[in-house]
Design a protein around this motif. Structure first.
Motif, short mmCIF file in Angstrom:
data_model
loop_
_atom_site.label_atom_id
_atom_site.label_comp_id
_atom_site.label_asym_id
_atom_site.label_seq_id
_atom_site.Cartn_x
_atom_site.Cartn_y
_atom_site.Cartn_z
N LYS A 205 0.86 -1.24 0.01
CA LYS A 205 -0.04 0.07 -0.05
C LYS A 205 0.97 1.33 0.14
O LYS A 205 1.82 1.43 0.91
N ILE A 206 0.64 2.00 -1.11
CA ILE A 206 1.23 3.57 -1.10
C ILE A 206 0.45 4.40 -0.74
O ILE A 206 -0.63 4.61 -1.32
N GLU A 207 0.82 5.33 0.08
CA GLU A 207 0.07 6.41 0.45
C GLU A 207 0.85 7.86 0.31
O GLU A 207 2.06 7.72 0.63
N PHE A 208 0.15 9.12 -0.10
CA PHE A 208 1.03 10.34 -0.18
C PHE A 208 0.03 11.21 -0.11
O PHE A 208 -1.34 11.14 -0.14
N THR A 209 0.29 12.49 0.51
CA THR A 209 -0.52 13.70 0.47
C THR A 209 -0.52 14.48 -0.73
O THR A 209 0.57 14.69 -1.15
N GLU B 297 -6.97 16.35 -5.86
CA GLU B 297 -7.80 15.28 -6.35
C GLU B 297 -8.94 15.33 -7.17
O GLU B 297 -9.16 14.51 -7.99
#
Length: 89
Positions: free
Chosen positions: A2-6, A12
């Motif tokens: 799982k890759i998360e970024f802000t 978005e």
């Protein structure tokens, strides 16, 4: 994995809008090319009907007229639609 970024605020929604617009445009262009075209190639006709080349060839000439110009076969959309109406139940 799982890759998360802000993302920056609003990015978005902008990306979502761009993807939706591009998808709608691609669908519209495809529809205009395939459905609105009066004379179709054999490949286009198979896609329009949703059948294989062999299935379409069974009905060409005997049920669906074919126009041949310099060896290139074309089928009229109205003839295909008439064939479908005739064979509908």
């Amino acid at each position: 994995m799982k890759i998360e970024f802000t993302m920056p605020q609003g990015l978005e929604e902008q990306l979502k809008s761009i993807v939706i617009e591009a998808t709608e445009q691609a669908i519209q262009e495809y529809y205009e090319r395939l459905v609105a075209k009066e004379w179709m190639s054999i490949t286009e006709a198979t896609k329009y009907l949703g059948v294989s080349h062999n299935t379409l060839r069974k009905y060409l000439s005997s049920e669906i007229p074919v126009c041949v110009l310099d060896g290139i076969k074309r089928v009229n959309k109205h003839d295909i639609d008439a064939f479908l109406r005739k064979n509908s139940y």
